[in-house]
Design a protein around this motif. Structure first.
Motif, PDB file in Angstrom:
ATOM      1  N   TYR A 131       7.335  -1.794 -12.317  1.00  0.00           N
ATOM      2  CA  TYR A 131       6.153  -1.302 -11.613  1.00  0.00           C
ATOM      3  C   TYR A 131       6.324  -1.265 -10.102  1.00  0.00           C
ATOM      4  N   LYS A 132       7.239  -2.050  -9.580  1.00  0.00           N
ATOM      5  CA  LYS A 132       7.418  -2.162  -8.128  1.00  0.00           C
ATOM      6  C   LYS A 132       8.837  -1.741  -7.755  1.00  0.00           C
ATOM      7  N   GLU A 164      13.087   6.676 -17.801  1.00  0.00           N
ATOM      8  CA  GLU A 164      12.016   7.658 -17.626  1.00  0.00           C
ATOM      9  C   GLU A 164      11.086   7.198 -16.505  1.00  0.00           C
ATOM     10  N   TRP A 165      10.717   8.131 -15.626  1.00  0.00           N
ATOM     11  CA  TRP A 165       9.717   7.868 -14.593  1.00  0.00           C
ATOM     12  C   TRP A 165       8.398   8.484 -15.039  1.00  0.00           C
ATOM     13  N   LYS A 166       7.329   7.695 -15.031  1.00  0.00           N
ATOM     14  CA  LYS A 166       5.998   8.182 -15.385  1.00  0.00           C
ATOM     15  C   LYS A 166       5.157   8.247 -14.116  1.00  0.00           C
ATOM     16  N   ASP A 167       4.863   9.465 -13.663  1.00  0.00           N
ATOM     17  CA  ASP A 167       4.045   9.640 -12.460  1.00  0.00           C
ATOM     18  C   ASP A 167       2.653   9.046 -12.623  1.00  0.00           C
ATOM     19  N   SER A 168       2.069   9.209 -13.801  1.00  0.00           N
ATOM     20  CA  SER A 168       0.689   8.770 -14.013  1.00  0.00           C
ATOM     21  C   SER A 168       0.512   7.269 -13.806  1.00  0.00           C
ATOM     22  N   SER A 169       1.490   6.481 -14.244  1.00  0.00           N
ATOM     23  CA  SER A 169       1.382   5.025 -14.105  1.00  0.00           C
ATOM     24  C   SER A 169       2.307   4.461 -13.039  1.00  0.00           C
ATOM     25  N   LYS A 170       3.097   5.341 -12.390  1.00  0.00           N
ATOM     26  CA  LYS A 170       4.062   4.904 -11.366  1.00  0.00           C
ATOM     27  C   LYS A 170       4.977   3.818 -11.937  1.00  0.00           C
ATOM     28  N   ILE A 181       0.811  -1.215   0.000  1.00  0.00           N
ATOM     29  CA  ILE A 181       0.000   0.000   0.000  1.00  0.00           C
ATOM     30  C   ILE A 181       0.843   1.263   0.000  1.00  0.00           C
ATOM     31  N   THR A 182       1.784   1.381   0.912  1.00  0.00           N
ATOM     32  CA  THR A 182       2.490   2.652   1.044  1.00  0.00           C
ATOM     33  C   THR A 182       3.955   2.580   0.643  1.00  0.00           C
ATOM     34  N   HIS A 183       4.629   1.515   0.965  1.00  0.00           N
ATOM     35  CA  HIS A 183       6.081   1.455   0.787  1.00  0.00           C
ATOM     36  C   HIS A 183       6.508   1.133  -0.631  1.00  0.00           C
ATOM     37  N   VAL A 184       5.620   0.555  -1.416  1.00  0.00           N
ATOM     38  CA  VAL A 184       5.984   0.082  -2.743  1.00  0.00           C
ATOM     39  C   VAL A 184       6.636   1.169  -3.577  1.00  0.00           C
ATOM     40  N   GLN A 185       6.095   2.359  -3.581  1.00  0.00           N
ATOM     41  CA  GLN A 185       6.611   3.414  -4.437  1.00  0.00           C
ATOM     42  C   GLN A 185       7.360   4.499  -3.680  1.00  0.00           C
ATOM     43  N   GLY A 245      10.468   5.125  -2.614  1.00  0.00           N
ATOM     44  CA  GLY A 245      11.703   5.644  -3.188  1.00  0.00           C
ATOM     45  C   GLY A 245      11.825   5.398  -4.669  1.00  0.00           C
ATOM     46  N   ALA A 246      10.778   4.874  -5.275  1.00  0.00           N
ATOM     47  CA  ALA A 246      10.848   4.478  -6.678  1.00  0.00           C
ATOM     48  C   ALA A 246      11.203   5.614  -7.630  1.00  0.00           C
ATOM     49  N   PRO A 247      10.570   6.786  -7.551  1.00  0.00           N
ATOM     50  CA  PRO A 247      10.934   7.843  -8.510  1.00  0.00           C
ATOM     51  C   PRO A 247      12.404   8.244  -8.409  1.00  0.00           C
ATOM     52  N   GLU A 248      12.906   8.355  -7.193  1.00  0.00           N
ATOM     53  CA  GLU A 248      14.307   8.747  -7.005  1.00  0.00           C
ATOM     54  C   GLU A 248      15.247   7.655  -7.504  1.00  0.00           C
ATOM     55  N   ASP A 249      14.928   6.385  -7.178  1.00  0.00           N
ATOM     56  CA  ASP A 249      15.772   5.277  -7.638  1.00  0.00           C
ATOM     57  C   ASP A 249      15.769   5.189  -9.159  1.00  0.00           C
ATOM     58  N   CYS A 250      14.617   5.419  -9.760  1.00  0.00           N
ATOM     59  CA  CYS A 250      14.502   5.375 -11.218  1.00  0.00           C
ATOM     60  C   CYS A 250      15.365   6.469 -11.844  1.00  0.00           C
TER      61      CYS A 250
END
Length: 162
Positions: free
Chosen positions: A137-138, A50-56, A25-29, A31-36
């Motif tokens: 995605y994760k 590329e990081w896509k906010d709309s689709s995470k 629920i909360t932890h999945v994403q 640090g994802a944008p920064e790691d990407c």
């Protein structure tokens, strides 16, 4: 019956639910944008990320043209990284399609809950014409690839990838 459910305790139940299932629920994403965005091309492996906010979704793309040997070998490296992270491609929750056939693959797509890998030879059968698109995605998949592309302690000047 009304006394069985105390509405004032619902926020506590929700908090407990989030804590128990936090990965989904909360932890999945978290640090994802920064790691990407931290993934950078390395010597011998040129790619775009590329990081896509709309689709995470974190998407890595490469073309194995010229001397981009890292792109040609990246499917094997990604497979090994995902295995180390516990999200191997051979799990029952993953699907693999090879066209025209498994014996003569020109286009291979592996879809798992955490990622989707699309390898296309564009009808040539040659690695030099290959393109790869890896959608992650994760966070576990993103971190596995980021770690793969990061300098290792044993090889500070290079990476674990090349």
């Amino acid at each position: 019956m009304a006394g069985l459910l105390n509405l004032s305790s619902l926020p506590c139940f929700f908090l407990l639910f989030v804590l128990l299932l936090g990965d989904d629920i909360t932890h999945v994403q978290a640090g994802a944008p920064e790691d990407c965005k931290a993934m950078k091309p390395v010597q011998g492996f040129n790619f775009e990320v590329e990081w896509k906010d709309s689709s995470k979704t974190c998407t890595l793309r490469c073309k194995a043209e010229g001397e981009n040997y890292g792109c040609m070998t990246s499917p094997d490296a990604f497979q090994a990284a995902f295995e180390r992270a516990g999200i191997a491609m051979e799990r029952s929750v993953c699907q693999k399609t090879s066209t025209p056939s498994e014996d003569d693959p020109e286009h291979v797509v592996v879809t798992c809950p955490e990622f989707r890998e699309d390898i296309d030879m564009h009808g040539t059968g040659k690695l030099g014409k290959m393109t790869l698109e890896l959608d992650m995605y994760k966070e576990v998949a993103i971190k596995a690839v980021k770690d793969l592309l990061s300098p290792s302690v044993s090889s500070p000047s290079g990476t674990q990838f090349v």
